[in-house]
Design an enzyme around this catalytic site. Sequence first.
Site, PDB file in Angstrom:
ATOM      1  N   TYR A 138       0.866  -1.170   0.000  1.00 56.13           N
ATOM      2  CA  TYR A 138       0.000   0.000   0.000  1.00 56.13           C
ATOM      3  C   TYR A 138       0.905   1.223   0.000  1.00 56.13           C
ATOM      4  O   TYR A 138       1.582   1.502   0.995  1.00 56.13           O
ATOM      5  CB  TYR A 138      -0.880  -0.060   1.251  1.00 56.13           C
ATOM      6  CG  TYR A 138      -1.979   0.974   1.369  1.00 56.13           C
ATOM      7  CD1 TYR A 138      -2.164   1.993   0.459  1.00 56.13           C
ATOM      8  CD2 TYR A 138      -2.863   0.896   2.451  1.00 56.13           C
ATOM      9  CE1 TYR A 138      -3.180   2.918   0.601  1.00 56.13           C
ATOM     10  CE2 TYR A 138      -3.895   1.802   2.601  1.00 56.13           C
ATOM     11  CZ  TYR A 138      -4.042   2.820   1.685  1.00 56.13           C
ATOM     12  OH  TYR A 138      -5.058   3.734   1.833  1.00 56.13           O
ATOM     13  N   LYS A 166      -1.335  -1.306  -4.195  1.00 53.08           N
ATOM     14  CA  LYS A 166      -2.441  -0.364  -4.097  1.00 53.08           C
ATOM     15  C   LYS A 166      -1.810   1.021  -4.018  1.00 53.08           C
ATOM     16  O   LYS A 166      -1.184   1.375  -3.019  1.00 53.08           O
ATOM     17  CB  LYS A 166      -3.302  -0.649  -2.871  1.00 53.08           C
ATOM     18  CG  LYS A 166      -4.615   0.148  -2.887  1.00 53.08           C
ATOM     19  CD  LYS A 166      -4.709   1.093  -1.736  1.00 53.08           C
ATOM     20  CE  LYS A 166      -5.964   1.939  -1.854  1.00 53.08           C
ATOM     21  NZ  LYS A 166      -6.183   2.820  -0.711  1.00 53.08           N
ATOM     22  N   VAL A 213      -9.555   1.093  -6.056  1.00 56.49           N
ATOM     23  CA  VAL A 213      -9.884   0.890  -4.637  1.00 56.49           C
ATOM     24  C   VAL A 213     -10.407   2.221  -4.096  1.00 56.49           C
ATOM     25  O   VAL A 213      -9.678   2.982  -3.454  1.00 56.49           O
ATOM     26  CB  VAL A 213      -8.645   0.420  -3.848  1.00 56.49           C
ATOM     27  CG1 VAL A 213      -9.027   0.036  -2.416  1.00 56.49           C
ATOM     28  CG2 VAL A 213      -7.969  -0.756  -4.537  1.00 56.49           C
TER      29      VAL A 213
END
Length: 311
Positions: A138, A166, A213
């Site tokens: 992330y 992400k 996302v």
Amino acid sequence: MTFPTPMTGVVPPVCTPLTPDNEVDTASLTRLVDHLVAGGVDALFVLGSSSEAAYLPDRFRRTVVDTVVRHVAGQLPVLAGTIDMSTWRVLDHAEAAVAAGADALVATAPFYTRTHPAEIARHFRAIAGRTGVPVFAYDLPVSVHTKLDAELVLELAAEGVLAGLKDSSGDDGGLRRVVLEARNRADVTGFSVLTGSEVTADSALAMGADGVVPGLGNVDPEGYVRLYRYSRDGDRERARAEQERLCALFGMVRAGDPARMGGSSSALGAFKAALHLRGVIACPATAYPQIPLSADEVERVGKYLAAAGLS
């Protein structure tokens, strides 16, 4: 369930509904999951930034993962955030999430202390080695204060340590580099690149990102599913129009007065107010010490919903 490689589509970071007395509202959480599944999303990401993971005690985190995994019952993959300052603490979260049945894990680089890229690599290798499930990096430099280097991410992908990225860095050039190099490197296979941006998802998908996302996807999952499908099918005009509608809806994150609250209180408060107004969750409370929206600010959120056709 068999985890898809690469992960594609819409993977909303699921909000964490709370009761007025500051416990996890599991009934509202399961309704939110049903709302997202009915909206056509491809997977669920619990305990991310929009889930207020940074504010939740460990017992709340365990409750969220257990509740969602049991309720989903294998319909969709569940990715669990394991965000924390140090590797040992992340490993504790990771082991609890895997024991509860999470299909994959999401972790940032360590933070608070200054961290060298070699230490970041050790961190992700430890998570993957200890748990044996797919791990997503992330990239969130606004909170972690470390920008994940594209070459490091791709090196870990080639090793099989990382299943995906992400990207919430806001660095579109860096995102494009990862997309291009992941596509062209023979030693990187099944690697997913997901954008965390609500407002430039169409651009990221057009440059080759595998999915999105979006925190706003809690409020309007159908909109992001349409956007993803238009982009996947090469319908740029419809994708652009849907993205622009979602950009207007995203204006709700500024409903809170910046003179009395921070951006997190305003944005997460708006998402929860919208879910409450839509009848999905019972209470729009955000985690302490965030400041709740006023009645006038909630009314402002309602106007954004009405303008987007969601009232």
